[in-house]
Design a protein around this motif. Sequence first.
Motif, short mmCIF file in Angstrom:
data_model
loop_
_atom_site.label_atom_id
_atom_site.label_comp_id
_atom_site.label_asym_id
_atom_site.label_seq_id
_atom_site.Cartn_x
_atom_site.Cartn_y
_atom_site.Cartn_z
N CYS A 270 14.87 42.31 15.90
CA CYS A 270 14.95 42.90 17.24
C CYS A 270 14.76 41.97 18.12
O CYS A 270 13.45 41.36 17.93
N PHE B 294 17.02 44.21 10.15
CA PHE B 294 17.39 43.74 11.48
C PHE B 294 16.14 42.85 11.96
O PHE B 294 15.14 43.12 11.87
N HIS C 85 24.76 38.83 14.69
CA HIS C 85 24.06 39.45 15.77
C HIS C 85 24.95 40.33 16.73
O HIS C 85 26.16 40.11 16.88
N LEU D 282 23.28 44.42 23.12
CA LEU D 282 23.64 45.74 23.73
C LEU D 282 23.93 45.62 25.16
O LEU D 282 23.56 44.87 25.86
N TRP E 155 19.78 42.43 16.72
CA TRP E 155 20.32 43.19 17.72
C TRP E 155 19.34 42.55 19.09
O TRP E 155 18.16 42.28 18.88
#
Length: 235
Positions: free
Chosen positions: A148, A146, A194, A197, A165
């Motif tokens: 971030c 991942f 991707h 959030l 993310w």
Amino acid sequence: MSGAKRDLLHAMPVDVAGERVYLLPQRAVWWPARDTLLLADPHFGKAAAYRSLGQPVPAGTTAATLARLDSLLSVLPVRLCVVLGDFLHARAARAQATLAALQSWRNRHPQLRGVLVRGNHDSHAGDPPKELNFEVVDEPYRLGPFDCRHHPPVPGTTAVGRYAWAGHLHPSHILRGRGRDSVRLPCFVLDEDHAVLPAFGAFTGTWPVQARPGRHIYVMAEDRVLAAPSVRDVP
């Protein structure tokens, strides 16, 4: 059964980059293989920053956000918490009461490793106080397969075999009923390379996102995460 533990029964499991993660109704992502919690855009102290300008906004939003985080940490085996940007809302957010609440929260979780991926508000608000013991890094912060980030990557630019993310957008989705009925709900947006959030903070606005081919939208409806209709499902 505690409220947080009960809510976890309604989390949405998804598989990305060969890893099983859970989209939580508390607006965070749990990655059990690494005992890791991902959350974005808490904007701590935003209400305090508004009140410093004389705006009549409610108090207690930082406490509400921290209480939701406490509830997750009480039921999940989390060793690492990664914040995807915008930890503090602005320099005016560094009010004594806000920083005291954050320090009290940190004191309750001394063994938790914290990482902040700097966002656009962090560049103005400054890094969290050192006493909060967060490692502060620029995007992207690589963690297993991942990336971030705070800002969503340009589609198609994430390296093959990796998944990003991100936060920043505070996404929401409008569900429409009969006639003119509609409701806007915070959501997770998962594209091919991707995901974005929802804002974790209790006092944040939202930006509506649209369904499109290849995109999966998961809305938070009270204590559960539900898949929104995809483009192919919409008549």
